[in-house]
Design an enzyme around this catalytic site. Structure first.
Site, PDB file in Angstrom:
ATOM      1  N   GLU A  82      45.752  37.634  32.372  1.00 34.08           N
ATOM      2  CA  GLU A  82      45.013  36.378  32.571  1.00 34.08           C
ATOM      3  C   GLU A  82      43.531  36.703  32.777  1.00 34.08           C
ATOM      4  O   GLU A  82      43.114  37.857  32.716  1.00 34.08           O
ATOM      5  CB  GLU A  82      45.559  35.609  33.786  1.00 34.08           C
ATOM      6  CG  GLU A  82      45.384  36.350  35.106  1.00 34.08           C
ATOM      7  CD  GLU A  82      46.036  35.637  36.293  1.00 34.08           C
ATOM      8  OE1 GLU A  82      46.684  34.590  36.122  1.00 34.08           O
ATOM      9  OE2 GLU A  82      45.900  36.163  37.412  1.00 34.08           O
ATOM     10  N   ASP A 117      37.854  33.378  41.387  1.00 35.33           N
ATOM     11  CA  ASP A 117      37.703  33.254  39.927  1.00 35.33           C
ATOM     12  C   ASP A 117      36.268  32.917  39.512  1.00 35.33           C
ATOM     13  O   ASP A 117      36.037  31.950  38.757  1.00 35.33           O
ATOM     14  CB  ASP A 117      38.635  32.150  39.386  1.00 35.33           C
ATOM     15  CG  ASP A 117      40.068  32.272  39.872  1.00 35.33           C
ATOM     16  OD1 ASP A 117      40.561  33.404  39.964  1.00 35.33           O
ATOM     17  OD2 ASP A 117      40.690  31.225  40.160  1.00 35.33           O
TER      18      ASP A 117
HETATM   19  O1  FUB Z   1      43.055  30.757  40.855  1.00 35.20           O
HETATM   20  C1  FUB Z   1      44.321  30.510  40.270  1.00 35.20           C
HETATM   21  C2  FUB Z   1      44.680  31.589  39.336  1.00 35.20           C
HETATM   22  O2  FUB Z   1      44.726  32.827  40.026  1.00 35.20           O
HETATM   23  C3  FUB Z   1      43.680  31.830  38.227  1.00 35.20           C
HETATM   24  O3  FUB Z   1      43.753  30.892  37.214  1.00 35.20           O
HETATM   25  C4  FUB Z   1      44.049  33.198  37.833  1.00 35.20           C
HETATM   26  O4  FUB Z   1      43.140  33.839  37.013  1.00 35.20           O
HETATM   27  C5  FUB Z   1      44.217  33.859  39.179  1.00 35.20           C
HETATM   28  O5  FUB Z   1      43.004  34.295  39.719  1.00 35.20           O
END
Ligand code: FUB
Length: 328
Positions: free
Chosen positions: A225, A18
């Site tokens: 997301e 991320d």
């Molecule tokens: O790293 C945890 C979660 O996985 C993140 O918040 C999302 O965007 C995904 O990458």
């Protein structure tokens, strides 16, 4: 020709994911999640992502070694956090560096917090409580040319965004499906001192080519997301992950709060389930920072951050990246 670091794990001493990349004072700083090895089975709530702290990475230039600057903030130092410090972002404002991060509070609800430091690599001092009215995950902070600062955030499934559809938290809330409009990312404006939201958080709209909101069933294009905002020639580019279909996509608007119109794909799927990125201008060229699971051989919660050049034409159109194709 690719650079020597391009499309390779930037650090190998820890697992990272991320990546939110920024240039501060001419140097590249990356604010990633710090993945940990845990023997937790994968589930749709993301219980396997048990991150406990943040490390900031830095590079003098795109060709230099990437340095892990050590512990920047631990969950043990944040009074409101119980677990799962997920994808953060950072901003330089008012002579300070602010780390904006999601984590579960003591009730198991994802909230967003702020911590500050005089240094881009921390250590960061957290506020005692989470940002009032914040929920869900994946904050991306955007400082506009007029000095206003916006937060784009939110994630489906384990990110709990669907659970707030009525305005209060309901773990059993039904997910939008079929022809229901998809849930867009959340948007709010930060106060000047970065301690609170000064607008009521609301969903942003992402429209198709006919001006209709993307549908929940349109999993190749709808928001899941990992939002990011970049601006080029006065236009706002919202990029994000489609989650279940594993694409990075983007949409465009004349305004920071949309509505946005879907434009296309930034990147095809990477090795692993999640895909999450940032887009940053370095020396007048655009770069994509992203992650995959190459370093762990495919373990979904043991990821590694990478970067690659992004081809953006003068009208802002992005050429889709195929992450494993050979260099020309
Ligand atoms: O790293 C945890 C979660 O996985 C993140 O918040 C999302 O965007 C995904 O990458």
């Amino acid at each position: 020709m690719r650079r020597k670091n391009e499309r390779k794990p930037l650090v190998t001493n820890i697992y990272t994911a991320d990546p939110s990349a920024h240039v501060f004072n001419g140097k590249i700083y990356i604010y990633p999640s710090h993945d940990v090895e845990r023997d937790v089975p994968d589930d749709d709530d993301g219980d396997q992502y048990m991150m406990e702290d943040y490390h900031v990475l830095s590079m003098d230039s795109l060709d230099s070694e990437c340095v892990d600057n050590g512990l920047a903030l631990s969950q043990d130092d944040v009074p409101w956090v119980s677990k799962q410090m997920w994808a953060p972002d950072a901003i330089y404002k008012n002579g300070k560096y602010y780390l904006i991060f999601p984590a579960k509070d003591k009730e198991g609800i994802f909230r967003l917090g702020v911590a500050e430091s005089d240094s881009p690599t921390g250590p960061f001092k957290p506020q005692k409580d989470f940002i009032k009215g914040s929920y869900s995950i994946d904050p991306a902070v955007f400082l506009d040319e007029d000095g206003r600062t916006y937060c784009y955030y939110g994630g489906l499934w384990g990110g709990q965004l669907e659970m707030w559809q009525t305005g209060s938290f309901n773990r059993d809330e039904a997910r939008p499906s079929g022809d229901d409009p998809a849930l867009g990312p959340m948007f709010a404006e930060f106060s000047e001192d970065m301690t609170e939201f000064i607008t009521k958080p609301r969903h942003l709209e992402i429209l198709d080519e006919n001006g209709e909101p993307l549908k929940a069933s349109d999993e190749d294009r709808r928001y899941f997301e990992g939002p990011w905002m970049h601006k080029l020639n006065g236009k706002y580019y919202l990029s994000y992950s489609t989650g279940t279909t594993h694409y990075l996509c983007y949409a465009e608007s004349d305004k920071p709060d949309g509505p946005f119109t879907y434009k296309g794909r930034v990147m095809e799927p990477v090795l692993g389930w999640t895909t999450h990125h940032s887009i940053v201008n370095i020396d007048r060229e655009w770069y994509l920072f992203y992650h995959d699971c190459e370093l762990s051989g495919g373990v979904t919660h043991e990821r590694c951050v990478k970067y690659t050049k992004l081809d953006v034409d003068s009208e802002g159109n992005i050429r889709t990246i195929h992450p494993y194709e050979e260099a020309e």
